[in-house]
Design a protein around this motif. Structure first.
Motif, mmCIF file in Angstrom:
data_model
loop_
_atom_site.group_PDB
_atom_site.id
_atom_site.type_symbol
_atom_site.label_atom_id
_atom_site.label_comp_id
_atom_site.label_asym_id
_atom_site.label_seq_id
_atom_site.Cartn_x
_atom_site.Cartn_y
_atom_site.Cartn_z
ATOM 1 N N CYS A 275 0.836 -1.202 0.000
ATOM 2 C CA CYS A 275 0.000 0.000 0.000
ATOM 3 C C CYS A 275 0.870 1.250 0.000
ATOM 4 O O CYS A 275 2.092 1.184 0.100
ATOM 5 C CB CYS A 275 -0.917 -0.004 1.212
ATOM 6 S SG CYS A 275 -0.037 0.270 2.778
ATOM 7 N N ARG A 276 0.239 2.415 -0.069
ATOM 8 C CA ARG A 276 1.009 3.657 -0.181
ATOM 9 C C ARG A 276 1.835 3.929 1.076
ATOM 10 O O ARG A 276 2.843 4.639 1.016
ATOM 11 C CB ARG A 276 0.089 4.834 -0.480
ATOM 12 C CG ARG A 276 -0.782 5.284 0.681
ATOM 13 C CD ARG A 276 -1.357 6.666 0.427
ATOM 14 N NE ARG A 276 -2.201 6.701 -0.758
ATOM 15 C CZ ARG A 276 -2.694 7.821 -1.266
ATOM 16 N NH1 ARG A 276 -2.417 8.971 -0.703
ATOM 17 N NH2 ARG A 276 -3.465 7.798 -2.322
ATOM 18 N N LEU A 277 1.432 3.374 2.217
ATOM 19 C CA LEU A 277 2.195 3.591 3.446
ATOM 20 C C LEU A 277 3.237 2.504 3.695
ATOM 21 O O LEU A 277 4.005 2.597 4.654
ATOM 22 C CB LEU A 277 1.239 3.678 4.641
ATOM 23 C CG LEU A 277 0.316 4.891 4.678
ATOM 24 C CD1 LEU A 277 -0.548 4.874 5.940
ATOM 25 C CD2 LEU A 277 1.085 6.197 4.578
ATOM 26 N N HIS A 278 3.274 1.495 2.860
ATOM 27 C CA HIS A 278 4.189 0.370 3.074
ATOM 28 C C HIS A 278 5.653 0.813 3.183
ATOM 29 O O HIS A 278 6.330 0.452 4.154
ATOM 30 C CB HIS A 278 4.019 -0.670 1.963
ATOM 31 C CG HIS A 278 4.953 -1.828 2.062
ATOM 32 N ND1 HIS A 278 4.759 -2.870 2.949
ATOM 33 C CD2 HIS A 278 6.107 -2.122 1.400
ATOM 34 C CE1 HIS A 278 5.749 -3.745 2.823
ATOM 35 N NE2 HIS A 278 6.569 -3.309 1.885
ATOM 36 N N PRO A 279 6.201 1.581 2.229
ATOM 37 C CA PRO A 279 7.615 1.952 2.358
ATOM 38 C C PRO A 279 7.888 2.816 3.580
ATOM 39 O O PRO A 279 8.954 2.721 4.195
ATOM 40 C CB PRO A 279 7.908 2.707 1.054
ATOM 41 C CG PRO A 279 6.581 3.115 0.532
ATOM 42 C CD PRO A 279 5.611 2.072 0.978
ATOM 43 N N HIS A 280 6.914 3.642 3.962
ATOM 44 C CA HIS A 280 7.090 4.461 5.167
ATOM 45 C C HIS A 280 7.127 3.583 6.413
ATOM 46 O O HIS A 280 7.933 3.800 7.325
ATOM 47 C CB HIS A 280 5.953 5.475 5.271
ATOM 48 C CG HIS A 280 5.767 6.317 4.063
ATOM 49 N ND1 HIS A 280 6.624 7.336 3.720
ATOM 50 C CD2 HIS A 280 4.830 6.276 3.088
ATOM 51 C CE1 HIS A 280 6.213 7.899 2.596
ATOM 52 N NE2 HIS A 280 5.136 7.273 2.192
ATOM 53 N N ASN A 281 6.248 2.591 6.429
ATOM 54 C CA ASN A 281 6.216 1.689 7.579
ATOM 55 C C ASN A 281 7.494 0.875 7.701
ATOM 56 O O ASN A 281 7.989 0.634 8.806
ATOM 57 C CB ASN A 281 5.004 0.756 7.475
ATOM 58 C CG ASN A 281 3.711 1.448 7.848
ATOM 59 O OD1 ASN A 281 3.705 2.324 8.711
ATOM 60 N ND2 ASN A 281 2.619 1.071 7.211
ATOM 61 N N GLU A 282 8.052 0.462 6.572
ATOM 62 C CA GLU A 282 9.299 -0.290 6.602
ATOM 63 C C GLU A 282 10.424 0.564 7.201
ATOM 64 O O GLU A 282 11.195 0.099 8.044
ATOM 65 C CB GLU A 282 9.689 -0.729 5.187
ATOM 66 C CG GLU A 282 8.741 -1.750 4.564
ATOM 67 C CD GLU A 282 9.027 -3.172 5.030
ATOM 68 O OE1 GLU A 282 9.472 -3.983 4.216
ATOM 69 O OE2 GLU A 282 8.791 -3.467 6.227
ATOM 70 N N LEU A 283 10.498 1.794 6.749
ATOM 71 C CA LEU A 283 11.538 2.691 7.245
ATOM 72 C C LEU A 283 11.334 2.999 8.722
ATOM 73 O O LEU A 283 12.270 2.931 9.531
ATOM 74 C CB LEU A 283 11.546 3.984 6.436
ATOM 75 C CG LEU A 283 12.446 5.115 6.950
ATOM 76 C CD1 LEU A 283 13.897 4.660 6.996
ATOM 77 C CD2 LEU A 283 12.300 6.351 6.092
ATOM 78 N N LEU A 284 10.098 3.319 9.097
ATOM 79 C CA LEU A 284 9.824 3.691 10.484
ATOM 80 C C LEU A 284 10.031 2.519 11.436
ATOM 81 O O LEU A 284 10.441 2.713 12.586
ATOM 82 C CB LEU A 284 8.403 4.246 10.600
ATOM 83 C CG LEU A 284 8.210 5.622 9.955
ATOM 84 C CD1 LEU A 284 6.731 5.962 9.821
ATOM 85 C CD2 LEU A 284 8.929 6.691 10.771
ATOM 86 N N GLN A 285 9.746 1.298 10.968
ATOM 87 C CA GLN A 285 10.011 0.128 11.806
ATOM 88 C C GLN A 285 11.497 0.050 12.135
ATOM 89 O O GLN A 285 11.886 -0.240 13.269
ATOM 90 C CB GLN A 285 9.558 -1.149 11.089
ATOM 91 C CG GLN A 285 9.773 -2.439 11.876
ATOM 92 C CD GLN A 285 8.846 -2.555 13.081
ATOM 93 O OE1 GLN A 285 7.802 -1.893 13.128
ATOM 94 N NE2 GLN A 285 9.199 -3.383 14.050
ATOM 95 N N TYR A 286 12.313 0.325 11.135
ATOM 96 C CA TYR A 286 13.767 0.301 11.349
ATOM 97 C C TYR A 286 14.175 1.391 12.334
ATOM 98 O O TYR A 286 14.929 1.168 13.266
ATOM 99 C CB TYR A 286 14.487 0.493 10.011
ATOM 100 C CG TYR A 286 15.998 0.426 10.124
ATOM 101 C CD1 TYR A 286 16.692 -0.740 9.822
ATOM 102 C CD2 TYR A 286 16.725 1.534 10.544
ATOM 103 C CE1 TYR A 286 18.073 -0.800 9.941
ATOM 104 C CE2 TYR A 286 18.104 1.491 10.658
ATOM 105 C CZ TYR A 286 18.773 0.313 10.360
ATOM 106 O OH TYR A 286 20.138 0.256 10.478
ATOM 107 N N VAL A 287 13.655 2.596 12.115
ATOM 108 C CA VAL A 287 14.038 3.733 12.958
ATOM 109 C C VAL A 287 13.607 3.513 14.408
ATOM 110 O O VAL A 287 14.350 3.810 15.347
ATOM 111 C CB VAL A 287 13.413 5.030 12.406
ATOM 112 C CG1 VAL A 287 13.624 6.193 13.370
ATOM 113 C CG2 VAL A 287 13.997 5.360 11.046
ATOM 114 N N LEU A 288 12.419 2.971 14.597
ATOM 115 C CA LEU A 288 11.879 2.809 15.948
ATOM 116 C C LEU A 288 12.499 1.649 16.710
ATOM 117 O O LEU A 288 12.602 1.690 17.932
ATOM 118 C CB LEU A 288 10.358 2.615 15.867
ATOM 119 C CG LEU A 288 9.552 3.835 15.409
ATOM 120 C CD1 LEU A 288 8.113 3.446 15.132
ATOM 121 C CD2 LEU A 288 9.606 4.939 16.462
ATOM 122 N N THR A 289 12.917 0.622 15.997
ATOM 123 C CA THR A 289 13.376 -0.592 16.682
ATOM 124 C C THR A 289 14.807 -0.970 16.342
ATOM 125 O O THR A 289 15.376 -1.855 16.977
ATOM 126 C CB THR A 289 12.475 -1.786 16.323
ATOM 127 O OG1 THR A 289 12.630 -2.078 14.923
ATOM 128 C CG2 THR A 289 11.007 -1.475 16.613
#
Length: 309
Positions: A275-289
């Motif tokens: 979905c349109r938020l998929h790449p953002h979620n991938e990046l944010l998962q990395y940043v947060l964890t």
């Protein structure tokens, strides 16, 4: 949501009460996308008033439309307000248009006329293409791949700034050869061929490595009833509803923890792949964890800002 319900809502319709947006103007978003979920945004009876309001607020605006309802007046307002306008063409002639959109030849000609009205209005207003990009969208699958090159030629010959290819959510094919052909028609500074390459590249491995929809903290979808949803893909679904301007101000919504709580229950099995938020979620998962994302770690400008490059 079932197709039958989408069609029912499109027929019944709802018009956004612009008074509901008064609190939004006090803490406006960085940008607004005017797009339809069950109908075209230009069919909204007060679209001119909304465009003028957005333009006066200095908010970045992008409009996604099928182009059929463009009038000279609407075209003039759009090119003065919008940073970008994308017309959902998805075809290269009347027949292919009818196959995709289920409408007749008259609609095809109205869409082409709408594109021309927008291009003419921009030129008449002396607005540079960089200040208001006008392009067309083309959804792809195995049935529409043969039309990619003719559609690219059509868009370029009409004077559009770009054509953008995106796959249907559940029908992603390997179209790198077709995309390469279309790219050969690019004209630097004049015409661009764009594609959601991350979707084509990851078509056969759409696994999600994140455990919440982090990207929804930066993005919301407002429907004509004033209800606010986690994202555009889940508009009308009760479990994705995170607020309502009928019941609270925009400021109250921004402070409400409900959005974060709902985001923690997503993604769900009915979330569309890539979905349109998929790449953002991938990046944010990395940043947060600081977790490693298998096979495709975040790259590009966003990763650079996070000190990852």
């Amino acid at each position: 949501m079932p197709v039958s319900e989408l069609r029912r809502r499109a027929v019944v319709g709802a018009d956004l009460d612009l008074k509901l947006l008064h609190s939004v103007w006090q803490d406006p978003p960085a940008g607004v996308i005017l797009s339809g979920h069950t109908g075209d945004p230009l069919l909204y009876p007060r679209i001119m008033e909304l465009l003028v309001e957005l333009g006066g607020r200095g908010i970045d605006v992008v409009t996604i439309t099928n182009g059929e309802a463009v009038t000279p007046e609407i075209a003039e307002a759009m090119v003065r307000v919008c940073l970008g306008i994308r017309i959902s063409l998805d075809a290269y002639d009347a027949y292919s248009f009818s196959k995709v959109h289920g409408v007749g030849e008259a609609s095809w000609h109205r869409v082409l006329a709408g594109i021309q009205l927008l291009l003419n209005a921009r030129a008449a207003a002396g607005i540079a293409p960089d200040a208001c990009k006008i392009g067309v969208g083309y959804l792809t699958d195995d049935n529409s791949r043969a039309g990619m090159l003719p559609a690219t030629r059509l868009a370029k010959n009409m004077g559009a700034d770009y054509i953008q290819f995106r796959p249907f959510h559940y029908r992603v094919s390997d179209l790198h050869a077709e995309l390469a052909e279309c790219l050969s028609l690019e004209d630097e500074g004049q015409f661009a061929v764009l594609a959601s390459t991350q979707k084509y590249d990851l078509a056969h491995k759409p696994q999600r490595h994140y455990h919440a929809c982090h990207g929804s903290m930066f993005y919301t979808a407002l429907d004509p009833r004033g209800d606010i949803y986690l994202c555009c893909h889940h508009v009308t679904e009760p479990e994705a509803r995170v607020g309502s301007l009928q019941q609270q101000s925009w400021q109250e919504f921004l402070k409400n923890e409900m959005r974060q709580q709902v985001a923690g229950t997503f993604p769900k099995t009915n979330c569309v792949p890539l979905c349109r938020l998929h790449p953002h979620n991938e990046l944010l998962q990395y940043v947060l964890t600081n977790e490693e994302i298998p096979n495709h770690p975040p790259t590009g400008l966003a990763a650079r800002h996070c000190g990852m490059l």
